[in-house]
Design a protein around this motif. Structure first.
Motif, short mmCIF file in Angstrom:
data_model
loop_
_atom_site.label_atom_id
_atom_site.label_comp_id
_atom_site.label_asym_id
_atom_site.label_seq_id
_atom_site.Cartn_x
_atom_site.Cartn_y
_atom_site.Cartn_z
N THR A 174 1.11 -0.99 -0.01
CA THR A 174 -0.03 0.00 0.07
C THR A 174 0.51 1.16 -0.48
O THR A 174 0.36 2.34 -0.90
CB THR A 174 -1.06 0.15 0.94
OG1 THR A 174 -1.81 -1.65 1.63
CG2 THR A 174 -1.70 1.06 1.16
N LYS A 175 1.91 1.10 0.48
CA LYS A 175 2.45 2.38 0.80
C LYS A 175 3.51 2.68 -0.37
O LYS A 175 3.34 3.48 -0.71
CB LYS A 175 3.67 2.14 1.97
CG LYS A 175 3.10 2.41 3.67
CD LYS A 175 4.58 2.00 4.17
CE LYS A 175 3.75 2.79 5.66
NZ LYS A 175 4.89 2.33 7.31
N ALA A 176 3.96 1.94 -0.98
CA ALA A 176 4.83 1.79 -2.03
C ALA A 176 3.61 2.45 -3.41
O ALA A 176 3.97 2.93 -4.44
CB ALA A 176 5.07 0.54 -2.94
N LYS A 177 2.98 2.12 -3.40
CA LYS A 177 1.55 1.94 -4.38
C LYS A 177 1.07 3.75 -3.88
O LYS A 177 0.85 4.74 -4.67
CB LYS A 177 0.11 1.80 -4.39
CG LYS A 177 -0.83 1.62 -5.38
CD LYS A 177 -2.20 0.81 -5.11
CE LYS A 177 -3.05 1.16 -6.36
NZ LYS A 177 -4.64 0.21 -5.92
N ALA A 178 0.65 4.57 -2.64
CA ALA A 178 0.70 5.44 -2.46
C ALA A 178 1.83 6.24 -2.67
O ALA A 178 1.22 7.32 -3.80
CB ALA A 178 0.25 5.77 -0.85
N ALA A 179 3.40 5.94 -2.60
CA ALA A 179 4.08 6.71 -3.72
C ALA A 179 4.41 7.34 -4.95
O ALA A 179 4.87 8.05 -4.78
CB ALA A 179 5.56 5.97 -3.05
N GLY A 180 3.55 5.79 -5.79
CA GLY A 180 4.24 5.82 -6.91
C GLY A 180 4.68 5.87 -7.30
O GLY A 180 4.80 6.40 -9.11
N SER A 181 5.81 5.34 -6.81
CA SER A 181 7.66 4.94 -7.63
C SER A 181 7.80 3.76 -6.48
O SER A 181 7.83 3.56 -4.99
CB SER A 181 8.34 6.27 -7.66
OG SER A 181 8.20 6.89 -6.06
N LEU A 182 8.88 3.60 -6.84
CA LEU A 182 9.65 1.99 -6.43
C LEU A 182 10.50 2.25 -5.32
O LEU A 182 11.04 3.92 -4.91
CB LEU A 182 10.49 1.15 -6.90
CG LEU A 182 9.82 0.47 -8.14
CD1 LEU A 182 10.82 -0.50 -8.85
CD2 LEU A 182 9.17 -0.04 -6.86
N PRO A 183 10.52 2.21 -4.01
CA PRO A 183 11.38 2.81 -3.01
C PRO A 183 12.86 2.60 -3.57
O PRO A 183 13.99 1.59 -4.11
CB PRO A 183 11.46 1.83 -1.65
CG PRO A 183 10.90 0.62 -2.24
CD PRO A 183 10.27 1.17 -3.57
N LEU A 184 14.15 3.52 -3.32
CA LEU A 184 15.19 3.33 -3.51
C LEU A 184 15.83 2.30 -2.52
O LEU A 184 15.77 1.89 -1.19
CB LEU A 184 16.19 5.07 -3.09
CG LEU A 184 16.16 6.46 -4.47
CD1 LEU A 184 16.52 7.35 -3.27
CD2 LEU A 184 15.50 5.82 -5.12
N VAL A 185 17.06 1.87 -2.87
CA VAL A 185 18.09 1.25 -2.47
C VAL A 185 19.18 1.01 -2.24
O VAL A 185 19.81 1.58 -3.15
CB VAL A 185 18.00 -0.57 -3.01
CG1 VAL A 185 18.48 -1.19 -2.52
CG2 VAL A 185 16.26 -1.05 -3.34
N TRP A 186 19.88 2.01 -0.72
CA TRP A 186 20.25 2.19 -0.36
C TRP A 186 21.31 3.30 -1.83
O TRP A 186 21.97 4.11 -2.14
CB TRP A 186 22.36 1.24 -0.95
CG TRP A 186 21.48 0.60 0.39
CD1 TRP A 186 21.28 0.10 1.59
CD2 TRP A 186 21.89 -1.12 0.05
NE1 TRP A 186 21.14 -0.93 1.39
CE2 TRP A 186 21.03 -2.23 0.71
CE3 TRP A 186 22.33 -1.69 -1.45
CZ2 TRP A 186 21.04 -3.50 0.68
CZ3 TRP A 186 22.64 -2.95 -2.07
CH2 TRP A 186 22.00 -3.73 -0.74
N GLY A 187 20.40 4.61 -1.51
CA GLY A 187 20.53 5.26 -2.28
C GLY A 187 19.81 5.73 -4.26
O GLY A 187 20.01 6.59 -5.46
N VAL A 188 19.60 4.19 -4.65
CA VAL A 188 20.05 3.96 -6.09
C VAL A 188 18.72 2.97 -6.72
O VAL A 188 17.92 2.57 -6.01
CB VAL A 188 21.11 2.45 -5.91
CG1 VAL A 188 21.22 2.65 -7.98
CG2 VAL A 188 21.86 2.88 -6.21
N ASP A 189 18.52 4.41 -7.54
CA ASP A 189 17.07 3.98 -7.99
C ASP A 189 16.81 3.04 -9.81
O ASP A 189 17.99 3.03 -10.00
CB ASP A 189 16.38 5.31 -8.87
CG ASP A 189 15.11 4.56 -9.51
OD1 ASP A 189 14.36 3.67 -9.88
OD2 ASP A 189 14.50 6.15 -10.14
N LEU A 190 16.37 1.77 -9.07
CA LEU A 190 16.41 0.84 -10.07
C LEU A 190 16.70 0.52 -10.88
O LEU A 190 16.90 0.14 -12.05
CB LEU A 190 16.23 -0.66 -8.82
CG LEU A 190 17.33 -1.63 -8.06
CD1 LEU A 190 16.48 -2.62 -7.17
CD2 LEU A 190 18.68 -1.29 -7.81
N THR A 191 15.05 1.84 -11.39
CA THR A 191 14.76 1.35 -12.63
C THR A 191 15.46 2.36 -13.93
O THR A 191 15.51 2.10 -15.15
CB THR A 191 13.45 2.23 -12.25
OG1 THR A 191 13.71 4.00 -12.12
CG2 THR A 191 12.53 1.77 -11.68
#
Length: 521
Positions: A174-191
């Motif tokens: 639910t939190k990821a959907k509300a944020a509208g983006s994937l969470p960063l992993v150690w400051g890195v955007d995997l997309t």
């Protein structure tokens, strides 16, 4: 039993258990694939052991090795008798298992490893050579600067799965959907298709032993975990006071990895370990801060050097709360922080345990053994093989002082000067050249210390001519508790500034001393 007796018994049992684990891990039959580490990348080699008699029991056998090329199996590489010790132990082990047990273990290991030719383990019980097409992705080559065609192809396939993984994350979090983006992993955007995101994807692949589906599942769970637990906000959270002051970051080790130092001696165990959830969040906050030290650049450091300081920790301090908290932390870290452990160094451990570990570590797989180092109170020489003494804190036997004024002085005068080491044998003396002074009026700043126990020392200036030497600092006792001592000297003529360390108080143990000096304006 008394506490020390309990500790000795515990250490002995642990060491015996390690030995038994190593023996239990030996192959029952010894046909399979492993990596031949010759060249820039490991090459797959197929080994087959054939008994000269009806069984392996007499220890007589032939060893055949074949390279596995991209177009199939290569030519015969070697044949002969080898690995007698391994086979002897394996044969002895067979005598303690029923025929049914041996068959079931062979089958289980076969099923687990038959599709993983690139691993450093033997695929037990197989008698046929691997046939067919391309080379399997190799874990040892799955770093951005070492990628071969097979590893690059697997990475590309993994990246192609990201949209589907993201859709699952938004669906299940639910939190990821509300944020509208994937969470960063150690400051890195995997997309984003860049070096940093590729490095992280490769971490998940290596952690899953190059199993693409397992890596994708693990990444999915990690992204959901980071979103649901708001992990990226943890570094800025103010935790309770009893979690403060136990961890620090100390530059880099000799491999360029960030150094995280955790001190357990001053912890209030009841408060720190009493609430498992709070303890896990505390350790995750520390890990997030540590991982933020990494830049994730091609051929750069990808993991951490962690130092666990056990000075002041009671010999037997594990309670049920400690076990529960540490167990929960280990589970979270092993699941959601793949390939982050470069080396973990346990310092100031009881001597008995550290020595036993050093003896029996021979039986631990090298890959695992390299990740753990256990050192006693006086093992600073081994510690300095991993971290330069000038960046090791004073309380661990290094030269980095905790005194702010002295730190500023170090930065101004000796920040670029490497430390020298000298080991002083019992009942003897060692002379160390601090600085050659080329002309009169030159000023020299110096620092020195003994890493454990004590020595006597004196500083003297030896002129180039026939003039008598000048005593700069008269002979005096220097203990490890004194930490770093320093001073300055202005010469009246050319010569050499020397330090004389004396270990006359010891009968059996060497004393490791550090020193450095430099001309100053």
């Amino acid at each position: 039993l008394s506490a020390p007796q309990n500790l000795v018994a515990f250490c002995f049992c642990c060491s015996v258990e390690l030995l038994l684990m190593a023996i239990q891990g030996l192959p029952i039959a010894a046909n399979g694939a492993f990596n031949c580490n010759s060249g820039a990348c490991a090459r797959t080699v197929w080994l087959q052991l054939s008994p000269r008699g009806p069984t392996f029991e007499d220890g007589s056998f032939d060893l055949t090795a074949n390279h596995v090329r991209g177009d199939g199996v290569g030519a015969l590489a070697a044949s002969g008798t080898a690995a007698a010790v391994i086979l002897s132990v394996a044969s002895q082990r067979r005598l303690h298992h029923s025929r049914r047990s041996v068959r079931s273990k062979r089958k289980a290991v076969d099923e687990k490893h038959q599709s993983r030719i690139g691993r450093n383990t033997l695929s037990l019980g197989r008698t046929e050579m691997p046939q067919g097409g391309g080379i399997k992705p190799d874990r040892s080559c799955s770093y951005l600067h070492l990628l071969g065609d097979a590893e690059a192809s697997l990475l590309q396939e993994f990246r192609g799965m990201l949209p589907g993984i993201a859709a699952r994350v938004f669906q299940e979090s639910t939190k990821a959907k509300a944020a509208g983006s994937l969470p960063l992993v150690w400051g890195v955007d995997l997309t984003e298709a860049n070096a940093a995101s590729n490095i992280l994807l490769l971490k998940f692949l290596r952690a899953a032993d190059m199993d693409l589906q397992a890596a994708a599942t693990r990444l999915l769970e990690t992204l959901k975990f980071r979103a649901d637990e708001d992990i990226n906000a943890l570094p800025g959270v103010q935790l309770s006071e009893h979690f403060q002051g136990h961890d620090s970051f100390g530059g880099q080790d000799v491999a360029g990895r960030p150094v995280l130092i955790s001190r357990y001696g001053n912890m209030d165990n009841d408060l720190v370990f009493g609430n498992t959830d709070e303890f896990v969040r505390y350790r995750l906050q520390t890990m997030e801060k540590a991982m933020a030290q990494l830049s994730f650049e091609r051929a750069g450091a990808e993991d951490l050097c962690q130092i666990h300081d056990y000075s002041g920790v009671p010999l037997l301090f594990k309670s049920e709360e400690v076990k529960a908290s540490v167990g929960a932390m280990a589970k979270v870290l092993s699941t959601h922080y793949p390939e982050t452990k470069g080396v973990t160094i346990f310092v100031k451990f009881p001597v008995v345990f550290s020595k036993l570990f050093q003896v029996f570590s021979t039986f631990i797989p090298e890959k695992t053994r390299k990740k753990f180092v256990i050192l006693s109170e006086s093992d600073q020489g081994l510690l300095f093989k991993y971290i330069r003494p000038e960046v090791v804190p004073e309380y661990l036997g290094g030269m980095l002082t905790g005194n702010q004024q002295q730190q500023q002085q170090q930065q101004q005068q000796l920040s670029d000067v490497a430390c020298n080491q000298v080991s002083v044998r019992p009942r003897s003396r060692a002379d160390a050249i601090l600085q050659e002074v080329p002309a009169a009026g030159a000023a020299v700043a110096w620092e020195l210390r003994v890493c454990s126990q004590e020595v006597d020392y004196e500083i003297a200036f030896v002129p180039q001519g026939e003039a008598p030497e000048v005593v700069v600092a008269a002979t005096q006792l220097l203990t490890a508790k004194d930490g770093v001592v320093s001073g300055e000297y202005v010469s009246q003529e050319p010569g050499t500034l020397v330090c004389r360390f004396s270990n006359q108080r010891a009968w059996f143990q060497d004393r490791l001393c550090l020193f450095r000096a430099s001309a100053i304006e």
